[in-house]
Scaffold this motif. Structure first.
Motif, PDB file in Angstrom:
ATOM      1  N   LEU A   1       0.814  -1.215   0.000  1.00  0.00           N
ATOM      2  CA  LEU A   1       0.000   0.000   0.000  1.00  0.00           C
ATOM      3  C   LEU A   1       0.849   1.267   0.000  1.00  0.00           C
ATOM      4  O   LEU A   1       0.339   2.355  -0.200  1.00  0.00           O
ATOM      5  N   PHE A   2       2.167   1.109   0.249  1.00  0.00           N
ATOM      6  CA  PHE A   2       3.054   2.258   0.381  1.00  0.00           C
ATOM      7  C   PHE A   2       4.275   2.098  -0.524  1.00  0.00           C
ATOM      8  O   PHE A   2       4.771   0.993  -0.717  1.00  0.00           O
ATOM      9  N   ALA A   3       4.764   3.211  -1.071  1.00  0.00           N
ATOM     10  CA  ALA A   3       5.926   3.185  -1.960  1.00  0.00           C
ATOM     11  C   ALA A   3       7.227   2.938  -1.198  1.00  0.00           C
ATOM     12  O   ALA A   3       8.153   2.349  -1.731  1.00  0.00           O
ATOM     13  N   GLN A   4       7.295   3.400   0.048  1.00  0.00           N
ATOM     14  CA  GLN A   4       8.503   3.220   0.852  1.00  0.00           C
ATOM     15  C   GLN A   4       8.197   2.378   2.085  1.00  0.00           C
ATOM     16  O   GLN A   4       7.327   2.729   2.876  1.00  0.00           O
ATOM     17  N   VAL A   5       8.928   1.287   2.230  1.00  0.00           N
ATOM     18  CA  VAL A   5       8.829   0.473   3.438  1.00  0.00           C
ATOM     19  C   VAL A   5      10.132   0.682   4.188  1.00  0.00           C
ATOM     20  O   VAL A   5      11.178   0.175   3.808  1.00  0.00           O
ATOM     21  N   LEU A   6      10.080   1.478   5.233  1.00  0.00           N
ATOM     22  CA  LEU A   6      11.263   1.820   6.006  1.00  0.00           C
ATOM     23  C   LEU A   6      11.591   0.741   7.031  1.00  0.00           C
ATOM     24  O   LEU A   6      12.755   0.482   7.311  1.00  0.00           O
ATOM     25  N   VAL A   7      10.566   0.135   7.607  1.00  0.00           N
ATOM     26  CA  VAL A   7      10.720  -1.004   8.516  1.00  0.00           C
ATOM     27  C   VAL A   7       9.590  -1.974   8.210  1.00  0.00           C
ATOM     28  O   VAL A   7       8.419  -1.644   8.400  1.00  0.00           O
ATOM     29  N   ALA A   8       9.939  -3.157   7.714  1.00  0.00           N
ATOM     30  CA  ALA A   8       8.940  -4.186   7.439  1.00  0.00           C
ATOM     31  C   ALA A   8       8.679  -4.984   8.715  1.00  0.00           C
ATOM     32  O   ALA A   8       9.543  -5.070   9.592  1.00  0.00           O
ATOM     33  N   VAL A   9       7.491  -5.563   8.810  1.00  0.00           N
ATOM     34  CA  VAL A   9       7.171  -6.426   9.939  1.00  0.00           C
ATOM     35  C   VAL A   9       8.056  -7.665   9.837  1.00  0.00           C
ATOM     36  O   VAL A   9       8.149  -8.283   8.786  1.00  0.00           O
ATOM     37  N   GLU A  10       8.729  -7.983  10.949  1.00  0.00           N
ATOM     38  CA  GLU A  10       9.557  -9.191  10.957  1.00  0.00           C
ATOM     39  C   GLU A  10       8.657 -10.387  10.760  1.00  0.00           C
ATOM     40  O   GLU A  10       7.564 -10.456  11.326  1.00  0.00           O
ATOM     41  N   ASN A  11       9.108 -11.344   9.969  1.00  0.00           N
ATOM     42  CA  ASN A  11       8.319 -12.517   9.646  1.00  0.00           C
ATOM     43  C   ASN A  11       7.829 -13.218  10.912  1.00  0.00           C
ATOM     44  O   ASN A  11       8.619 -13.642  11.736  1.00  0.00           O
ATOM     45  N   GLY A  12       6.520 -13.289  11.065  1.00  0.00           N
ATOM     46  CA  GLY A  12       5.940 -13.976  12.216  1.00  0.00           C
ATOM     47  C   GLY A  12       5.910 -13.174  13.505  1.00  0.00           C
ATOM     48  O   GLY A  12       5.440 -13.676  14.527  1.00  0.00           O
ATOM     49  N   ALA A  13       6.413 -11.952  13.495  1.00  0.00           N
ATOM     50  CA  ALA A  13       6.426 -11.135  14.718  1.00  0.00           C
ATOM     51  C   ALA A  13       4.996 -10.729  15.080  1.00  0.00           C
ATOM     52  O   ALA A  13       4.291 -10.154  14.258  1.00  0.00           O
ATOM     53  N   PRO A  14       4.558 -11.039  16.301  1.00  0.00           N
ATOM     54  CA  PRO A  14       3.198 -10.662  16.691  1.00  0.00           C
ATOM     55  C   PRO A  14       3.099  -9.165  16.958  1.00  0.00           C
ATOM     56  O   PRO A  14       4.066  -8.542  17.396  1.00  0.00           O
ATOM     57  N   LEU A  15       1.936  -8.618  16.683  1.00  0.00           N
ATOM     58  CA  LEU A  15       1.679  -7.210  16.985  1.00  0.00           C
ATOM     59  C   LEU A  15       1.646  -7.064  18.504  1.00  0.00           C
ATOM     60  O   LEU A  15       1.040  -7.885  19.192  1.00  0.00           O
ATOM     61  N   PRO A  16       2.321  -6.059  19.060  1.00  0.00           N
ATOM     62  CA  PRO A  16       2.308  -5.871  20.521  1.00  0.00           C
ATOM     63  C   PRO A  16       0.886  -5.650  21.031  1.00  0.00           C
ATOM     64  O   PRO A  16       0.044  -5.084  20.322  1.00  0.00           O
ATOM     65  N   ASP A  17       0.614  -6.071  22.259  1.00  0.00           N
ATOM     66  CA  ASP A  17      -0.740  -5.903  22.793  1.00  0.00           C
ATOM     67  C   ASP A  17      -1.093  -4.424  22.941  1.00  0.00           C
ATOM     68  O   ASP A  17      -2.191  -4.015  22.625  1.00  0.00           O
ATOM     69  N   ILE A  18      -0.154  -3.618  23.437  1.00  0.00           N
ATOM     70  CA  ILE A  18      -0.417  -2.171  23.516  1.00  0.00           C
ATOM     71  C   ILE A  18       0.375  -1.531  22.382  1.00  0.00           C
ATOM     72  O   ILE A  18       1.582  -1.361  22.457  1.00  0.00           O
ATOM     73  N   THR A  19      -0.341  -1.227  21.316  1.00  0.00           N
ATOM     74  CA  THR A  19       0.263  -0.764  20.074  1.00  0.00           C
ATOM     75  C   THR A  19      -0.023   0.712  19.862  1.00  0.00           C
ATOM     76  O   THR A  19      -1.137   1.175  20.104  1.00  0.00           O
ATOM     77  N   ALA A  20       0.971   1.443  19.408  1.00  0.00           N
ATOM     78  CA  ALA A  20       0.802   2.850  19.049  1.00  0.00           C
ATOM     79  C   ALA A  20       0.865   2.983  17.532  1.00  0.00           C
ATOM     80  O   ALA A  20       1.629   2.280  16.872  1.00  0.00           O
ATOM     81  N   VAL A  21       0.044   3.874  17.013  1.00  0.00           N
ATOM     82  CA  VAL A  21       0.043   4.194  15.589  1.00  0.00           C
ATOM     83  C   VAL A  21       0.296   5.694  15.479  1.00  0.00           C
ATOM     84  O   VAL A  21      -0.477   6.498  16.001  1.00  0.00           O
ATOM     85  N   GLU A  22       1.396   6.051  14.846  1.00  0.00           N
ATOM     86  CA  GLU A  22       1.742   7.461  14.645  1.00  0.00           C
ATOM     87  C   GLU A  22       1.601   7.757  13.153  1.00  0.00           C
ATOM     88  O   GLU A  22       2.167   7.036  12.330  1.00  0.00           O
ATOM     89  N   ILE A  23       0.853   8.781  12.831  1.00  0.00           N
ATOM     90  CA  ILE A  23       0.533   9.097  11.439  1.00  0.00           C
ATOM     91  C   ILE A  23       0.986  10.516  11.125  1.00  0.00           C
ATOM     92  O   ILE A  23       0.652  11.449  11.854  1.00  0.00           O
ATOM     93  N   THR A  24       1.738  10.646  10.037  1.00  0.00           N
ATOM     94  CA  THR A  24       2.133  11.974   9.566  1.00  0.00           C
ATOM     95  C   THR A  24       1.130  12.392   8.507  1.00  0.00           C
ATOM     96  O   THR A  24       0.915  11.688   7.516  1.00  0.00           O
ATOM     97  N   VAL A  25       0.509  13.529   8.729  1.00  0.00           N
ATOM     98  CA  VAL A  25      -0.506  14.063   7.812  1.00  0.00           C
ATOM     99  C   VAL A  25       0.025  15.351   7.214  1.00  0.00           C
ATOM    100  O   VAL A  25       0.610  16.177   7.924  1.00  0.00           O
ATOM    101  N   ILE A  26      -0.175  15.512   5.912  1.00  0.00           N
ATOM    102  CA  ILE A  26       0.239  16.756   5.255  1.00  0.00           C
ATOM    103  C   ILE A  26      -0.989  17.469   4.692  1.00  0.00           C
ATOM    104  O   ILE A  26      -1.990  16.845   4.343  1.00  0.00           O
ATOM    105  N   LYS A  27      -0.876  18.776   4.651  1.00  0.00           N
ATOM    106  CA  LYS A  27      -1.916  19.624   4.068  1.00  0.00           C
ATOM    107  C   LYS A  27      -1.182  20.792   3.444  1.00  0.00           C
ATOM    108  O   LYS A  27      -0.634  21.635   4.159  1.00  0.00           O
TER     109      LYS A  27
END
Length: 193
Positions: free
Chosen positions: A108-134
């Motif tokens: 979905l993205f042109a640049q993958v700066l850090v890919a999910v490690e194969n089989g790595a589970p998502l942490p239970d307390i997960t943060a999502v940081e989003i950069t928005v431009i206008k």
């Protein structure tokens, strides 16, 4: 006067209790501003719905273990050290640019700066940081969620019709569809950092 002082003390007490719960849970608020996102699990995929307004566009996303970030500090830096679980930039689709994406779906993205490690589970307390431009302005917003509290649906469910957990604040968790989230959220640039 007595009732007002008593009410004020109650409000302050509730606020301080909420702050203590956040600190005790080891949570921190990602980004410049807390901007609630919707989260739902369809099959094995964790879907995020983080709507933006007309003229706003998501340019980057970083997902990390929020509890670990709150517990670790780097002596060289002023803020918490964190290791990204997934970090991407430059959405390829309109949907991703408007805030609809699946954590770990690199295409979905042109640049993958850090890919999910194969089989790595998502942490239970997960943060999502989003950069928005206008235009030429940029804002970093984010939210944190507990994976164990995310609603689960079959893999073939329609992500636009299921209900997402949506946390406006520490004590007002809601279950909303994407259209309801869009009506509630407001614009990313409205959130004060």
């Amino acid at each position: 006067m007595f009732l007002r002082a008593r009410s004020l003390r109650r409000v302050v007490g509730v606020f301080l209790s909420a702050c203590l719960l956040v600190v005790a849970a080891g949570c921190q608020f990602p980004g410049d501003a807390v901007y609630a996102v919707g989260v739902a699990k369809l099959g094995d995929e964790v879907h995020i719905f983080a709507p933006v307004c007309e003229g706003e566009r998501i340019s980057a996303v970083e997902v990390y273990d929020n509890k670990a970030a709150a517990e670790r500090t780097d002596s060289q830096a002023s803020g918490p050290a964190r290791v990204p679980y997934w970090k991407v930039a430059d959405p390829r689709s309109d949907a991703a640019a408007k805030g609809e994406f699946v954590i770990g779906q690199d295409d979905l993205f042109a640049q993958v700066l850090v890919a999910v490690e194969n089989g790595a589970p998502l942490p239970d307390i997960t943060a999502v940081e989003i950069t928005v431009i206008k235009g030429d302005r940029r804002r970093v917003v984010g939210d944190a969620f507990r994976l164990s509290g995310v609603p689960e649906y079959p893999a073939d469910a329609d992500p636009r019709s299921v209900k997402y957990v949506y946390d406006e604040s520490a004590n007002s968790e809601k279950m909303l569809t994407p259209s309801q989230i869009s009506n509630e959220s407001g614009c990313a640039f409205d959130y004060v950092g």
